[in-house]
Design a protein around this motif. Structure first.
Motif, PDB file in Angstrom:
ATOM      1  N   ILE B 125      -9.236 -66.382  65.507  1.00  0.00           N
ATOM      2  CA  ILE B 125      -8.615 -65.378  64.632  1.00  0.00           C
ATOM      3  C   ILE B 125      -7.098 -65.530  64.562  1.00  0.00           C
ATOM      4  N   LEU B 126      -6.568 -66.564  65.211  1.00  0.00           N
ATOM      5  CA  LEU B 126      -5.106 -66.702  65.299  1.00  0.00           C
ATOM      6  C   LEU B 126      -4.446 -66.695  63.926  1.00  0.00           C
ATOM      7  N   ARG B 127      -4.961 -67.520  63.018  1.00  0.00           N
ATOM      8  CA  ARG B 127      -4.301 -67.639  61.719  1.00  0.00           C
ATOM      9  C   ARG B 127      -4.393 -66.336  60.926  1.00  0.00           C
ATOM     10  N   ARG B 128      -5.560 -65.686  60.961  1.00  0.00           N
ATOM     11  CA  ARG B 128      -5.701 -64.422  60.221  1.00  0.00           C
ATOM     12  C   ARG B 128      -4.726 -63.372  60.749  1.00  0.00           C
ATOM     13  N   ILE B 129      -4.637 -63.286  62.075  1.00  0.00           N
ATOM     14  CA  ILE B 129      -3.750 -62.293  62.687  1.00  0.00           C
ATOM     15  C   ILE B 129      -2.296 -62.565  62.300  1.00  0.00           C
ATOM     16  N   LEU B 130      -1.896 -63.832  62.394  1.00  0.00           N
ATOM     17  CA  LEU B 130      -0.495 -64.152  62.096  1.00  0.00           C
ATOM     18  C   LEU B 130      -0.185 -63.974  60.609  1.00  0.00           C
ATOM     19  N   ASP B 131      -1.159 -64.257  59.747  1.00  0.00           N
ATOM     20  CA  ASP B 131      -0.943 -64.020  58.315  1.00  0.00           C
ATOM     21  C   ASP B 131      -0.637 -62.535  58.063  1.00  0.00           C
ATOM     22  N   ILE B 132      -1.406 -61.672  58.709  1.00  0.00           N
ATOM     23  CA  ILE B 132      -1.165 -60.225  58.537  1.00  0.00           C
ATOM     24  C   ILE B 132       0.205 -59.842  59.105  1.00  0.00           C
ATOM     25  N   PHE B 133       0.508 -60.400  60.263  1.00  0.00           N
ATOM     26  CA  PHE B 133       1.797 -60.093  60.892  1.00  0.00           C
ATOM     27  C   PHE B 133       2.954 -60.549  60.002  1.00  0.00           C
ATOM     28  N   ASN B 134       2.849 -61.749  59.440  1.00  0.00           N
ATOM     29  CA  ASN B 134       3.891 -62.244  58.537  1.00  0.00           C
ATOM     30  C   ASN B 134       4.081 -61.309  57.348  1.00  0.00           C
ATOM     31  N   THR B 135       2.961 -60.934  56.727  1.00  0.00           N
ATOM     32  CA  THR B 135       3.029 -60.073  55.544  1.00  0.00           C
ATOM     33  C   THR B 135       3.662 -58.727  55.894  1.00  0.00           C
ATOM     34  N   THR B 136       3.243 -58.196  57.040  1.00  0.00           N
ATOM     35  CA  THR B 136       3.803 -56.925  57.502  1.00  0.00           C
ATOM     36  C   THR B 136       5.306 -57.042  57.720  1.00  0.00           C
ATOM     37  N   ALA B 137       5.702 -58.105  58.411  1.00  0.00           N
ATOM     38  CA  ALA B 137       7.104 -58.265  58.774  1.00  0.00           C
ATOM     39  C   ALA B 137       7.979 -58.440  57.533  1.00  0.00           C
ATOM     40  N   VAL B 138       7.523 -59.252  56.591  1.00  0.00           N
ATOM     41  CA  VAL B 138       8.285 -59.423  55.350  1.00  0.00           C
ATOM     42  C   VAL B 138       8.378 -58.087  54.613  1.00  0.00           C
ATOM     43  N   GLY B 139       7.268 -57.352  54.572  1.00  0.00           N
ATOM     44  CA  GLY B 139       7.253 -56.057  53.901  1.00  0.00           C
ATOM     45  C   GLY B 139       8.295 -55.109  54.469  1.00  0.00           C
ATOM     46  N   VAL B 140       8.381 -55.049  55.780  1.00  0.00           N
ATOM     47  CA  VAL B 140       9.337 -54.141  56.411  1.00  0.00           C
ATOM     48  C   VAL B 140      10.773 -54.522  56.029  1.00  0.00           C
ATOM     49  N   CYS B 141      11.059 -55.827  56.007  1.00  0.00           N
ATOM     50  CA  CYS B 141      12.404 -56.263  55.605  1.00  0.00           C
ATOM     51  C   CYS B 141      12.676 -55.894  54.149  1.00  0.00           C
ATOM     52  N   GLU B 142      11.696 -56.108  53.283  1.00  0.00           N
ATOM     53  CA  GLU B 142      11.884 -55.741  51.866  1.00  0.00           C
ATOM     54  C   GLU B 142      12.116 -54.229  51.734  1.00  0.00           C
ATOM     55  N   GLY B 143      11.360 -53.450  52.501  1.00  0.00           N
ATOM     56  CA  GLY B 143      11.530 -51.995  52.458  1.00  0.00           C
ATOM     57  C   GLY B 143      12.921 -51.564  52.906  1.00  0.00           C
ATOM     58  N   GLN B 144      13.403 -52.188  53.972  1.00  0.00           N
ATOM     59  CA  GLN B 144      14.750 -51.852  54.452  1.00  0.00           C
ATOM     60  C   GLN B 144      15.798 -52.229  53.403  1.00  0.00           C
ATOM     61  N   GLN B 145      15.608 -53.385  52.758  1.00  0.00           N
ATOM     62  CA  GLN B 145      16.534 -53.809  51.707  1.00  0.00           C
ATOM     63  C   GLN B 145      16.556 -52.779  50.577  1.00  0.00           C
ATOM     64  N   LEU B 146      15.381 -52.348  50.117  1.00  0.00           N
ATOM     65  CA  LEU B 146      15.312 -51.363  49.037  1.00  0.00           C
ATOM     66  C   LEU B 146      15.944 -50.047  49.477  1.00  0.00           C
ATOM     67  N   ASP B 147      15.685 -49.644  50.706  1.00  0.00           N
ATOM     68  CA  ASP B 147      16.262 -48.399  51.219  1.00  0.00           C
ATOM     69  C   ASP B 147      17.792 -48.451  51.140  1.00  0.00           C
ATOM     70  N   MET B 148      18.369 -49.588  51.552  1.00  0.00           N
ATOM     71  CA  MET B 148      19.832 -49.713  51.500  1.00  0.00           C
ATOM     72  C   MET B 148      20.327 -49.712  50.051  1.00  0.00           C
ATOM     73  N   GLU B 149      19.588 -50.401  49.171  1.00  0.00           N
ATOM     74  CA  GLU B 149      20.007 -50.443  47.764  1.00  0.00           C
ATOM     75  C   GLU B 149      19.958 -49.059  47.135  1.00  0.00           C
ATOM     76  N   PHE B 150      18.901 -48.309  47.462  1.00  0.00           N
ATOM     77  CA  PHE B 150      18.713 -46.999  46.836  1.00  0.00           C
ATOM     78  C   PHE B 150      19.815 -46.020  47.239  1.00  0.00           C
ATOM     79  N   GLU B 151      20.393 -46.229  48.429  1.00  0.00           N
ATOM     80  CA  GLU B 151      21.510 -45.366  48.838  1.00  0.00           C
ATOM     81  C   GLU B 151      22.666 -45.461  47.859  1.00  0.00           C
ATOM     82  N   LYS B 152      22.835 -46.654  47.270  1.00  0.00           N
ATOM     83  CA  LYS B 152      23.984 -46.877  46.393  1.00  0.00           C
ATOM     84  C   LYS B 152      23.651 -46.642  44.930  1.00  0.00           C
ATOM     85  N   ARG B 153      22.348 -46.504  44.607  1.00  0.00           N
ATOM     86  CA  ARG B 153      21.958 -46.356  43.205  1.00  0.00           C
ATOM     87  C   ARG B 153      21.695 -44.905  42.864  1.00  0.00           C
ATOM     88  N   ILE B 154      21.934 -44.530  41.623  1.00  0.00           N
ATOM     89  CA  ILE B 154      21.666 -43.158  41.196  1.00  0.00           C
ATOM     90  C   ILE B 154      20.261 -43.042  40.632  1.00  0.00           C
TER      91      ILE B 154
END
Lengths: 324, 324
Positions: B125-154
């Protein structure tokens, strides 16, 4: 067998093809930007070469080679923030062009993207490859941490310095070669040996860099002579000089190290004079040769036809006499 | 079947046992420090619960659960730098206690350590687990990026806001449950469903948080009422209010958003008055309920005995009525 320059060209073309999402733009644009700044693509090319030498399909090694290049550029992006560097390869750094937060977060995503690329190997070797990648990545972080600490410390010794450059720059060369070799079908012993070759050669190369900063031909070296001296960088030469200095030489070195805005020309002349008196260049060259010898001993022991190993010898020779 | 509180206790004990090198101290001390600050250990406990529900051995899920906790704390360490936050769980943040460079580099190592822990699963199950972890980790970074952008946008709209909170907070809940389920032996369909349960519940939970910031009982909520209003945070309530406001209400909101040092009490009263006029609480509650419903629909479809699923229902009910 493919030439190093051909492998570098393959990587350069593949880096241009790398796809990242377009949204959020501020997260992914800096990744495309830093990867577009060029560089010799030496680490990924060596990964391909190792695969080729062991008879593997170079095409299968391309995603892991790109992983090494993406990882390397992740470390550059974060190091540039930490070092407060305005320029990278003559262009504005990411944290200057955008801001430090963008540099932190885009770097984080690059590390994850590195894992995604590194995972594009056969299941049979996935765990081995990722174990090496993990060890390499942790090593580079430890090396950067030591590098930052040494800037603030006076009493760094040669052993600590070697540990730092091994971690910060040499383990990636070793790791890239080892990963390529495994993809190419190398057994554990040969993969370990090619790691050692890369790691020890990396240390030798860094020591040569320290020597060339002071004694290199500026036209061939491509950097300002004495740059390390001007920035108080604790190189092998400075550490050795501080170790060997008599009280008056030590006082002179420390005086220059503590002047806030020195005349840089005079400072380089003063340092070089003391380096010459203490013959630190000879010490550094001896150490460099010792690490190069270890690299070649490991290479000799690899179970490959000699004409294959010649490619790595030629590469190493090219590195070690390149500038002088 | 183990209770959530027991699983949280297992994680708390295991986090204390986590071993990191002692050298370089400045690299690893901050990791031990941030992990010692506590927290509810909800994400890793949910990973263990999912494993348990599908009949897996909870002990085998402990390293990946720790991976999720280490990863979560990596994001906190870097987010705190980006948000310039002085405190985390009432204690000094890493970048304040040491410095931002230490926070960047220790965070980088934490992400790698997260991968090392996540890899402690069976090869199958190594590859399946890591695929999910990768997707999760990228998602969190994208979310943080949007959060920072939204602070500056009206002009942030509700759809963008939901995307942001889904990525920044909900995908980790989904990912943790999905990874635990796979370790427990769930098939792809059930693992996908439990991901959806976690993700949609996470969105509902974040919307509840937005509501409670304004309408919560301060004693139960444990945070200052109106904190989001005081910091101009673009919550569901504010975005909806700006969308629905007539010209005079919009002018009032924008006036307060632009005052540099407002009377915070008056500001909270003014915002709350407009929120009440526009009934944004009702819109938020309706949206929250819709996401909770999607979560429960996914849960219902999972091929597990109903008494097993009751654990997740109880958990969700506990979350959703906890504070009010």
């Amino acid at each position: 067998m493919k030439q190093l320059s051909d492998l570098q060209a393959i990587i350069s073309a593949e880096v241009k093809q790398l796809n990242f999402p377009s949204y959020p733009a501020e997260l992914y644009e800096p990744i495309k930007y830093i990867l577009s700044l060029g560089g010799k693509r030496m680490r990924p090319a060596l990964l391909l070469m190792a695969c080729d030498l062991f008879g593997g399909d170079v095409n299968k090694a391309i995603p892991p080679a790109l992983a090494i290049e993406v990882f390397h550029n992740f470390t550059l992006m974060h190091d540039d923030i930490m070092d407060n560097a305005p320029l990278r390869r003559g262009k504005t750094t990411v944290h200057e062009r955008w801001n430090p937060n963008v540099g932190i977060l885009s770097g984080d995503v690059m590390l994850i993207e590195g894992y995604k690329l590194m995972m594009q190997v056969d299941n049979a070797i996935l765990r081995r490859i990722l174990d090496i990648f993990n060890t390499t990545a942790v090593g580079v972080c430890e090396g950067q941490q030591l590098d930052m600490e040494f800037e603030k410390r006076i009493n760094v010794n040669i052993e600590e310095y070697i540990t730092m450059i091994r971690l910060k720059t040499a383990v990636v060369l070793g790791g890239a070669l080892q990963i390529g070799a495994i993809i190419g079908g190398a057994d554990t012993n040969d993969a370990d040996l090619i790691y050692t070759f890369g790691e020890q050669l990396g240390i030798a190369f860094q020591l040569q860099d320290d020597i060339l900063d002071v004694y290199g031909n500026p036209e061939k070296f491509g950097k300002q002579v004495g740059g390390d001296i001007m920035s108080n960088k604790k190189t092998f030469l400075l550490i050795k000089a501080l170790e060997l200095a008599d009280p008056s030489q030590a006082a002179e070195l420390n005086k220059w190290l503590n002047i806030q805005q020195p005349d840089q020309n005079e400072k380089v002349i003063a340092f070089t004079g003391i380096y010459n008196q203490l013959q630190v260049r000879q010490y550094a060259e001896k150490a460099m040769q010792a690490y190069a010898d270890k690299a070649f001993t490991a290479l000799d022991a690899i179970n490959l036809p000699d004409e294959h190993k010649q490619y790595l010898r030629d590469f190493a020779d090219g590195l070690m006499v390149r500038e002088n």
